[in-house]
Design an enzyme around this catalytic site. Sequence first.
Site, mmCIF file in Angstrom:
data_model
loop_
_atom_site.group_PDB
_atom_site.id
_atom_site.type_symbol
_atom_site.label_atom_id
_atom_site.label_comp_id
_atom_site.label_asym_id
_atom_site.label_seq_id
_atom_site.Cartn_x
_atom_site.Cartn_y
_atom_site.Cartn_z
ATOM 1 C CG ASP A 41 40.467 -39.935 -26.083
ATOM 2 O OD1 ASP A 41 41.078 -40.955 -26.084
ATOM 3 O OD2 ASP A 41 40.186 -39.531 -25.051
ATOM 4 C CG ASN A 97 39.938 -44.803 -31.953
ATOM 5 O OD1 ASN A 97 38.678 -44.395 -32.032
ATOM 6 N ND2 ASN A 97 41.111 -44.379 -32.341
ATOM 7 N NE ARG A 142 37.772 -44.135 -23.269
ATOM 8 C CZ ARG A 142 37.371 -42.886 -23.097
ATOM 9 N NH1 ARG A 142 36.496 -42.328 -22.394
ATOM 10 N NH2 ARG A 142 38.125 -41.890 -23.711
ATOM 11 N NE ARG A 154 44.341 -49.549 -26.092
ATOM 12 C CZ ARG A 154 43.556 -48.620 -25.519
ATOM 13 N NH1 ARG A 154 42.607 -48.698 -24.622
ATOM 14 N NH2 ARG A 154 43.931 -47.398 -25.847
ATOM 15 C CG HIS A 214 43.662 -47.562 -32.603
ATOM 16 N ND1 HIS A 214 43.182 -46.692 -31.953
ATOM 17 C CD2 HIS A 214 44.212 -48.173 -31.909
ATOM 18 C CE1 HIS A 214 43.879 -46.494 -30.751
ATOM 19 N NE2 HIS A 214 44.465 -47.641 -30.464
ATOM 20 C CG LEU A 271 39.063 -30.909 -45.689
ATOM 21 C CD1 LEU A 271 38.187 -29.739 -44.842
ATOM 22 C CD2 LEU A 271 38.585 -32.220 -45.475
#
Length: 229
Positions: free
Chosen positions: A2, A4, A6, A15, A19, A113
């Site tokens: 969370d 990105n 702002r 925006r 991202h 991973l």
Amino acid sequence: MDGNGRWATRRHLPRVAGHKRGVDALRACVRDCAMRGVGVLTVFAFSSENWNRPGDEVSGLMELLAGALAREVPQLKADGVRLHFIGDRNGLSEKVRSGLEQGEAATAHNRGLILNVCFNYGGRWDIAQAAARLASQGHAITPQTLDRAMALAHVPDPDLVIRTGGEQRLSNFLLWQSAYSELVFSQALWPDFDAAALDSAIAEFAGRERRFGKTPDQLAAAPAGQKAA
Ligand code: FPP
């Protein structure tokens, strides 16, 4: 992941630029987790509720995912990372869906991973789809059968859930699986979540006492290695 939006707005950028930086932060986070011996990293990239965002942001995120897959999968494959996409694929375009499938197929034999990317995902969706599948097959619905029918059945429940961006809620992420997870809320916006922020979250986790319903006295009496049983 969370923060990105702002991150971008503070820089007077669209925006979607936030991202894009979010993808850079994710690339670094995968590397940092692998270096620290983390076995499984699960990220929330697009929620069932994110469709409610402005159309250009939604299409920007879809394009970003398709582009990131095309660019990043060869390196992930070389690094031994195994990709899984978790979420409802029905609502996705053919291009995005085939990108996800190719990314999974290309890394299917990797043993490093495990990277679960939650895309068009919601914790409630996962519980409902697992229950519906069990019911349609005539199986009993119990915590154990649900566990095995959930989209994340291939990995253990998360030890640590980190939310960046300063909000203190789960927002429909891993509702079932995080029953006993430690929650860490980081003030860092996701594009700024770097190795130092990861280490700080891991240190906070390491300082927690995990009791799994037991009392502190029971934990103290348990032989080493059985404390989480
Ligand atoms: C939340 O920040 C972030 C998202 C909805 C998208 C997260 C996506 C990425 C990091 C990149 C895409 C990932 C892949 C795998 C392609 P926000 O937009 O809600 O930020 P805000 O709270 O500051 O508005």
